[in-house]
Design a protein around this motif. Sequence first.
Motif, PDB file in Angstrom:
ATOM      1  N   GLY A   1      36.670  97.622  49.692  1.00  0.00           N
ATOM      2  CA  GLY A   1      35.685  96.611  50.028  1.00  0.00           C
ATOM      3  C   GLY A   1      36.205  95.622  51.041  1.00  0.00           C
ATOM      4  N   SER A   2      35.694  94.400  50.981  1.00  0.00           N
ATOM      5  CA  SER A   2      36.017  93.361  51.960  1.00  0.00           C
ATOM      6  C   SER A   2      37.328  92.665  51.599  1.00  0.00           C
ATOM      7  CB  SER A   2      34.874  92.348  52.041  1.00  0.00           C
ATOM      8  OG  SER A   2      33.653  92.981  52.324  1.00  0.00           O
TER       9      SER A   2
ATOM     10  N   TYR B   1      38.670  87.290  43.544  1.00  0.00           N
ATOM     11  CA  TYR B   1      38.199  88.467  42.824  1.00  0.00           C
ATOM     12  C   TYR B   1      38.359  88.295  41.314  1.00  0.00           C
ATOM     13  CZ  TYR B   1      37.938  93.266  41.124  1.00  0.00           C
ATOM     14  OH  TYR B   1      37.594  94.395  40.421  1.00  0.00           O
TER      15      TYR B   1
ATOM     16  N   GLY C   1      30.376  92.298  44.204  1.00  0.00           N
ATOM     17  CA  GLY C   1      30.449  93.664  44.699  1.00  0.00           C
ATOM     18  C   GLY C   1      31.110  93.811  46.043  1.00  0.00           C
ATOM     19  N   ASP C   2      31.622  92.708  46.622  1.00  0.00           N
ATOM     20  CA  ASP C   2      32.287  92.824  47.914  1.00  0.00           C
ATOM     21  C   ASP C   2      33.663  93.459  47.786  1.00  0.00           C
ATOM     22  OD1 ASP C   2      33.071  90.665  46.453  1.00  0.00           O
ATOM     23  OD2 ASP C   2      33.283  89.296  48.147  1.00  0.00           O
ATOM     24  N   ILE C   3      34.287  93.308  46.624  1.00  0.00           N
ATOM     25  CA  ILE C   3      35.560  93.973  46.326  1.00  0.00           C
ATOM     26  C   ILE C   3      35.345  94.818  45.078  1.00  0.00           C
ATOM     27  CG2 ILE C   3      37.991  93.677  45.768  1.00  0.00           C
ATOM     28  CD1 ILE C   3      37.923  91.006  47.179  1.00  0.00           C
ATOM     29  N   THR C   4      35.748  96.094  45.153  1.00  0.00           N
ATOM     30  CA  THR C   4      35.485  97.026  44.066  1.00  0.00           C
ATOM     31  C   THR C   4      36.783  97.642  43.575  1.00  0.00           C
ATOM     32  OG1 THR C   4      33.364  97.569  45.081  1.00  0.00           O
ATOM     33  CG2 THR C   4      34.157  99.043  43.361  1.00  0.00           C
TER      34      THR C   4
END
Length: 218
Positions: free
Chosen positions: A151-152, A165, A176-179
């Motif tokens: 992700g970002s 996060y 949901g930008d980092i998964t």
Amino acid sequence: MLRFWAADHGLSLFLALLVAVVFVLPVFGRPGPLDSLAGDIAFSALLVAGALTLSERRWLRWAVPPFAAIAVLIRWAGVATGSADLVAWRELSTLVTLMLFTAVVIGQVYRSGPVTYHRILGAVAVYLLLGLTWANAYAFLHHLHPDAFAGSLGEALNSQTWIYYSFVTLTTVGYGDITAVHPVARSLAIGEALTGQLYLAITLARLVSLHVSTRAKS
């Protein structure tokens, strides 16, 4: 420092220190290795004093000082040598130290006695400590497995990425930008989300029971 932990107002001061570390310093300052080391030394001193104050928990008195000393020594070694091999050991020692720190502060919050305003603020401090602990766990995992998250993430990862996060996961916001991709990363994320919900429920029940018990005795 022993008096700091023995009194409830120390919990309020500790919360203010955590707020400065998590929210204020990253915005107005860009700490370097020496600044980070100074912060580690200050937190380690508070940690040792807190462990010594909790005399009824002997395992903390024996476990905390060595781990705090090891964490600071590893930081010193990393600054002196500039070795990248010490990064993993630094993250691991910091993770263990934060876990012990959480145990010390939560012992102060949950101990018997009247529920004061300072103790409620101490419960908030534990919540922030949980977020910092998981953030360090994510950083340690990313160092071992760079593809554990997707992700970002950005090009230059830093501690603020994992703090962001971690708190997003702890509060179950989940933008949901980092998964989490790696199985271990997913397990950590699930564990943090559950801990965030259970901690609030358990802490509320504990503080209410202490308040009712204190009023009954008085």
